[in-house]
Enzyme design. Structure first.
Site, PDB file in Angstrom:
ATOM      1  NE  ARG A   1     -11.545   1.752   2.536  1.00  0.00           N
ATOM      2  CZ  ARG A   1     -12.477   0.993   1.958  1.00  0.00           C
ATOM      3  NH1 ARG A   1     -13.751   1.218   2.186  1.00  0.00           N
ATOM      4  NH2 ARG A   1     -12.126   0.021   1.174  1.00  0.00           N
TER       5      ARG A   1
ATOM      6  NE  ARG B   1      -4.496  -0.226   0.950  1.00  0.00           N
ATOM      7  CZ  ARG B   1      -5.372  -1.213   1.083  1.00  0.00           C
ATOM      8  NH1 ARG B   1      -5.087  -2.431   0.746  1.00  0.00           N
ATOM      9  NH2 ARG B   1      -6.573  -0.974   1.558  1.00  0.00           N
TER      10      ARG B   1
ATOM     11  NE  ARG C   1     -14.266  -3.618   3.716  1.00  0.00           N
ATOM     12  CZ  ARG C   1     -13.193  -3.501   2.956  1.00  0.00           C
ATOM     13  NH1 ARG C   1     -12.940  -4.408   2.039  1.00  0.00           N
ATOM     14  NH2 ARG C   1     -12.398  -2.483   3.084  1.00  0.00           N
TER      15      ARG C   1
ATOM     16  NE  ARG D   1     -16.359  -3.236  -0.817  1.00  0.00           N
ATOM     17  CZ  ARG D   1     -15.059  -3.003  -0.905  1.00  0.00           C
ATOM     18  NH1 ARG D   1     -14.401  -3.365  -1.984  1.00  0.00           N
ATOM     19  NH2 ARG D   1     -14.434  -2.389   0.055  1.00  0.00           N
TER      20      ARG D   1
HETATM   21  P1  AMP Z   1      -8.889  -3.518   2.020  1.00  0.00           P
HETATM   22  O1  AMP Z   1      -9.826  -4.646   2.312  1.00  0.00           O
HETATM   23  O2  AMP Z   1      -7.696  -3.958   1.200  1.00  0.00           O
HETATM   24  O3  AMP Z   1      -9.583  -2.324   1.424  1.00  0.00           O
HETATM   25  O4  AMP Z   1      -8.285  -3.051   3.425  1.00  0.00           O
HETATM   26  C1  AMP Z   1      -9.111  -2.544   4.442  1.00  0.00           C
HETATM   27  C2  AMP Z   1      -8.287  -1.720   5.412  1.00  0.00           C
HETATM   28  O5  AMP Z   1      -7.263  -2.540   6.002  1.00  0.00           O
HETATM   29  C3  AMP Z   1      -7.544  -0.559   4.780  1.00  0.00           C
HETATM   30  O6  AMP Z   1      -8.351   0.599   4.674  1.00  0.00           O
HETATM   31  C4  AMP Z   1      -6.390  -0.372   5.768  1.00  0.00           C
HETATM   32  O7  AMP Z   1      -6.834   0.297   6.936  1.00  0.00           O
HETATM   33  C5  AMP Z   1      -6.054  -1.803   6.156  1.00  0.00           C
HETATM   34  N1  AMP Z   1      -5.035  -2.397   5.261  1.00  0.00           N
HETATM   35  C6  AMP Z   1      -5.215  -3.374   4.329  1.00  0.00           C
HETATM   36  N2  AMP Z   1      -4.070  -3.676   3.697  1.00  0.00           N
HETATM   37  C7  AMP Z   1      -3.137  -2.867   4.244  1.00  0.00           C
HETATM   38  C8  AMP Z   1      -1.750  -2.671   4.010  1.00  0.00           C
HETATM   39  N3  AMP Z   1      -1.083  -3.357   3.061  1.00  0.00           N
HETATM   40  N4  AMP Z   1      -1.090  -1.747   4.774  1.00  0.00           N
HETATM   41  C9  AMP Z   1      -1.729  -1.044   5.720  1.00  0.00           C
HETATM   42  N5  AMP Z   1      -3.039  -1.149   5.986  1.00  0.00           N
HETATM   43  C10 AMP Z   1      -3.748  -2.056   5.257  1.00  0.00           C
END
Ligand code: AMP
Length: 217
Positions: free
Chosen positions: A170, A87, A159, A126
């Site tokens: 985000r 990320r 979510r 979603r």
């Molecule tokens: P996602 O399902 O990939 O959208 O992730 C949901 C949340 O998890 C994100 O908004 C971040 O807060 C955290 N997150 C997921 N992947 C990462 C990562 N590689 N580094 C830091 N935070 C993460």
């Protein structure tokens, strides 16, 4: 193949990553799913991550690195789709290190892109399976039975971070921290751009063609 999937929240990267991994026999490694599971189980990492995730920020790199390193112990050699990792550029370098330790490297970084005005309504519709993490959309990609996961038979949930104000944060986090990875991977000759517009099947078709070109290189 060893792939990372990039893209703004809501561009469909999770949906595409799950399907591509399943059909190609690759491991699907989602840091978002691992973090949500840690939050649910109330582990020390989960307790730290919870408020950050609820606010739309990034969880500290060391926490995520440890989770990814553990999964790659088993999945690095067989091939994987990393969904939501890296990320930021620090995480991209961490990943390179993890792979280099095993004499491996990435085959491609897939960037699924979509404009923000399409993303906001997408995220509002979603739903996901709390058990397997499979992602649906109430209109664009519904399960066979309304509100129920096709694979698990579990009731789907929204979510907490798909609420509009968190989505905006985000998006900000994405623009600031994650979008620079597009240039990072382009410079390394690994970037594959895929237009995230249209139905999931259309995007999947584009993705398959784009990665076929990579495989032939
Ligand atoms: P996602 O399902 O990939 O959208 O992730 C949901 C949340 O998890 C994100 O908004 C971040 O807060 C955290 N997150 C997921 N992947 C990462 C990562 N590689 N580094 C830091 N935070 C993460």
């Amino acid at each position: 193949m060893r792939l990372v999937f990039l893209g703004p929240p809501g561009a469909g990267k999770g949906t595409q990553a799950v399907r591509f991994a399943r059909e190609r026999g690759l491991a699907h490694v989602s840091t978002g799913d691992m973090l949500r599971s840690a939050v649910e189980r109330g582990t020390p990492a989960g307790r730290k991550a919870k408020p950050i995730m609820e606010a739309g920020g990034l969880v500290p790199d060391e926490i995520v690195l440890e989770m990814v390193a553990e999964r790659l112990e088993t999945d690095a050699a067989k091939g994987f789709v990393l969904d939501g990792y890296p990320r930021n550029t620090k995480q991209a370098r961490d990943l390179e290190g993890l792979l280099a330790d095993r004499g491996l490297r990435l085959d491609a970084a897939v960037n699924i892109d979509l404009s923000e005005d399409v993303i906001i309504p997408r995220l509002a519709g979603r739903r996901s399976c709390p058990k397997c993490g499979r992602v649906y959309h109430v209109r664009a990609n519904p399960p066979a039975r309304e509100g129920i996961c096709d694979d698990e038979g579990t009731a789907l949930v929204q979510r907490p971070d798909d609420r509009e104000e968190v989505v905006r944060e985000r998006m900000r986090t994405y623009r600031e921290k994650t979008a620079p990875l597009i240039a990072y991977y382009r410079e390394r000759g690994l970037l594959v751009d895929v237009d995230g517009g249209g139905t999931p099947d259309e995007v999947y078709g584009r993705l398959g063609r784009a990665l076929e070109a990579v495989r032939k290189k």
